[in-house]
Design an enzyme around this catalytic site. Structure first.
Site, PDB file in Angstrom:
ATOM      1  N   HIS A 217       0.269   8.166   3.572  1.00  0.00           N
ATOM      2  CA  HIS A 217       0.861   7.544   4.757  1.00  0.00           C
ATOM      3  C   HIS A 217       2.353   7.810   4.899  1.00  0.00           C
ATOM      4  CE1 HIS A 217      -3.021   5.687   4.999  1.00  0.00           C
ATOM      5  NE2 HIS A 217      -2.859   5.129   3.818  1.00  0.00           N
TER       6      HIS A 217
ATOM      7  N   ASP B 288       0.851  -1.195   0.000  1.00  0.00           N
ATOM      8  CA  ASP B 288       0.000   0.000   0.000  1.00  0.00           C
ATOM      9  C   ASP B 288       0.882   1.238   0.000  1.00  0.00           C
ATOM     10  OD1 ASP B 288      -1.769   2.068   0.375  1.00  0.00           O
ATOM     11  OD2 ASP B 288      -2.985   1.009   1.852  1.00  0.00           O
TER      12      ASP B 288
END
Length: 287
Positions: free
Chosen positions: A193, A188
């Site tokens: 993030h 991911d």
């Protein structure tokens, strides 16, 4: 509208060949905080190849392909800015224990598009099977901010009511400062993030922990404490992402055990137990 509901729902399922090794399983487990203390026999079940068991939430990253959010945005009829997208919820049903090494086929399709007024919610269903039969069925709910209001079906409500009364068990799990950077290695690579500039463009003052990392950390806490460390007892795990987690925070995980199910609520300790996961349930079999 960038989300073409009719086209998304009419699109043929997308089939992908996936595979994984024990090293992939170990990396996932480390990404959700396993291995502390490193020599604890209970943790070695997640980190040592000779004792390895697979936490069912590994299914959300198995094969190294794009996770539910990114996969949904690549489906026909969906053309939206990643900065306006959030993972709203995740459900997973395992049909049998996951092997530590496998080659499988995963089939993805958009099964619903809901109109929430200020957002559209895409429901991406993923089914995986290997030569021995079905492995899991997962559903990711993907919120696309600013894409609602076209008069479509609103869809189901937010989820199960919250528990009241004292939990049967409360545990706290720290999130490392570099937890999101490590978890990204499972596949991911959403810059939300890791990239402060992208996070600000998405409306946050700093990068967030992946919702699916919190999802995995929470399932591990339930398995380790209420299911005697037996990953094979998990039948399903469903949660709504009610808020965000920042690297460096502490998760407070509250659990209420019932007949064949554990209800779970998760909050961020440093922000006054601000909700992180809600409407969450682990279904399990007797040991």
């Amino acid at each position: 509208m960038p989300v073409d509901t009719a086209r998304a729902l009419a699109a043929a399922p997308r089939t992908t060949e996936i595979s994984w090794t024990p090293e992939d399983v170990q990396l996932y487990h480390l990404g959700i905080g396993a291995g502390v203390p490193a020599t604890d026999p209970r943790e070695l079940r997640y980190t040592l190849e000779s004792r390895l068991h697979v936490l069912p939430s590994f299914a959300t990253v198995a094969g190294g392909g794009p996770p539910g959010v990114i996969a949904a945005l690549s489906m026909p009829g969906v053309d939206v800015d990643l900065a306006r997208v959030l993972h709203g919820g995740q459900s997973l049903r395992v049909h049998r224990p996951l092997p530590v090494r496998a080659a499988a086929t995963r089939t993805d399709r958009i099964t619903a598009v809901h109109d929430k007024g200020k957002a559209a919610v895409l429901v991406l269903r993923s089914d995986a099977a290997d030569a021995d039969g079905p492995l899991w069925t997962a559903e990711a709910q993907v919120y696309v901010r600013g894409e609602g209001g076209w008069g479509g079906e609103r869809g189901p409500s937010a989820g199960a009511p919250e528990e009241r009364g004292a939990p049967d068990l409360t545990v706290e799990r720290p999130v490392r400062e570099d937890q999101a950077l490590l978890y990204r290695l499972t596949g991911d690579l959403n810059p939300l993030h890791a990239d402060p500039e992208f996070a600000r463009r998405a409306g946050f003052d700093r990068p967030l922990l992946h919702g699916l990392c919190t999802y995995g950390m929470t399932l591990k806490a339930v398995v380790d404490t209420l299911l005697d460390g037996d990953v094979t007892r998990v039948r399903s795990w469903t949660a709504r992402f009610a808020g965000v987690t920042y690297p460096g925070e502490t998760l407070r995980i509250r659990m209420w055990r019932g007949d064949g199910a554990v209800r779970v609520a998760v909050g961020a300790v440093e922000r006054g137990d601000a909700p992180v996961l809600a409407g969450a349930t682990v279904e399990f079999t007797d040991g």
